[in-house]
Write an enzyme that holds these catalytic residues in place. Sequence first.
Site, short mmCIF file in Angstrom:
data_model
loop_
_atom_site.label_atom_id
_atom_site.label_comp_id
_atom_site.label_asym_id
_atom_site.label_seq_id
_atom_site.Cartn_x
_atom_site.Cartn_y
_atom_site.Cartn_z
N HIS A 62 -14.18 2.56 -75.26
CA HIS A 62 -13.49 3.02 -74.05
C HIS A 62 -12.54 4.19 -74.28
O HIS A 62 -12.20 4.89 -73.33
CB HIS A 62 -12.69 1.87 -73.42
CG HIS A 62 -13.53 0.76 -72.89
ND1 HIS A 62 -14.58 0.96 -72.02
CD2 HIS A 62 -13.49 -0.59 -73.11
CE1 HIS A 62 -15.14 -0.20 -71.72
NE2 HIS A 62 -14.50 -1.15 -72.38
N ASP A 110 -22.49 -4.38 -74.66
CA ASP A 110 -21.20 -4.95 -74.26
C ASP A 110 -21.20 -5.12 -72.74
O ASP A 110 -21.81 -4.32 -72.01
CB ASP A 110 -20.09 -3.97 -74.68
CG ASP A 110 -18.70 -4.55 -74.60
OD1 ASP A 110 -18.20 -4.75 -73.48
OD2 ASP A 110 -18.09 -4.78 -75.66
N HIS A 169 -18.94 -4.47 -70.76
CA HIS A 169 -18.26 -3.33 -70.15
C HIS A 169 -18.99 -2.03 -70.50
O HIS A 169 -19.40 -1.83 -71.64
CB HIS A 169 -16.81 -3.25 -70.65
CG HIS A 169 -15.99 -4.47 -70.37
ND1 HIS A 169 -15.99 -5.58 -71.20
CD2 HIS A 169 -15.16 -4.77 -69.34
CE1 HIS A 169 -15.19 -6.50 -70.70
NE2 HIS A 169 -14.67 -6.04 -69.57
N ASP A 192 -19.11 -10.03 -75.14
CA ASP A 192 -18.44 -10.51 -73.92
C ASP A 192 -19.40 -10.74 -72.75
O ASP A 192 -18.97 -11.08 -71.65
CB ASP A 192 -17.31 -9.57 -73.50
CG ASP A 192 -17.70 -8.11 -73.54
OD1 ASP A 192 -18.89 -7.81 -73.75
OD2 ASP A 192 -16.80 -7.25 -73.39
#
Length: 320
Positions: free
Chosen positions: A132, A169, A171, A257
């Site tokens: 990120h 992931d 995200h 996740d």
Amino acid sequence: MPSDRLLVAFGDELFNYDFGPYHPLNRSRTDVFVRRLMELKARAPEKIELTEPAMATEEEISLFHTKEYIEFVKLACSPGSKIRYLDYGDTPAYPNCFVRASTVVGTTLKLLREIASGRTLRAFNPVGGLHHARRNSAGGFCIFNDAAIAIEYALRRIRYKAVAYVDIDAHHGDGVYYDFEDDPRVIFFDIHQDGRTLYPGTGFEHERGKGEALGRKMNAPLPPYSGDEEFLRALERGLKFLDQFEFDIVFFQAGADGLAGDPLTNLMYSRRAHESAARALLELAERKCDGRILAFGGGGYNPINVGEAWSAVVEVLAGV
């Protein structure tokens, strides 16, 4: 000839990248994985080699991040600093966080150099994949984007012609996607929870790259509560997409996740998702780039899930 062992980064200097016991990214999230890793190594010591962490230089970090941002992190992480967060509230600043973040980067680059030198073909940084952080900012628990720095290092220092970056992931890997959106040398594929329902709110199907890179990126957002079947269908589409291109290494961000029960997301995978992705990407790497694959642990905030997902990746890449 390269070793057929999987090289796994391991050490307190690496696992200490955390934000304290009350933050989702804390040291306890890796404990189950460490136990599983030790069991796998005891079972097949010839298949897994542990290697110590390393710290990146500021010059290496600046392959991706701006010098101004690096200086800001150094200041924010210095003793007595009044800066509480490196972003808008997700990524706290504290003494030594510059060193700890630099260690994640240095460890990823150490593994990349081992692959490029031919000493090994496969490596795993459990704490890597901090996808990120942008060139000039932190975000989503990520101080420095080791994956993006590895991409720059691969293209600029090792002189690879192209790389494939695959991210599962939950995200979206916004720090990789947007900062290489117009770079045709970075083939990008990302399966994640729909950005309308999850941070960072990005990664839609229409985002396929820009300029010379148009059509060389693929985002596969999934609705909340998607499970293994939805994941595997997206993976199959992604593999067909990736198979169109040539590249010199596969970077695999294996965030945990997306497994059912993660406190921050709404996906419902089992370890089958990671096992299937690792196997498919290893086969892809063997066809396309002599088997070169560097995997990152990425996110995951349920320790049991982290242990399940990452041990699945290790088992496949090590052939245990």
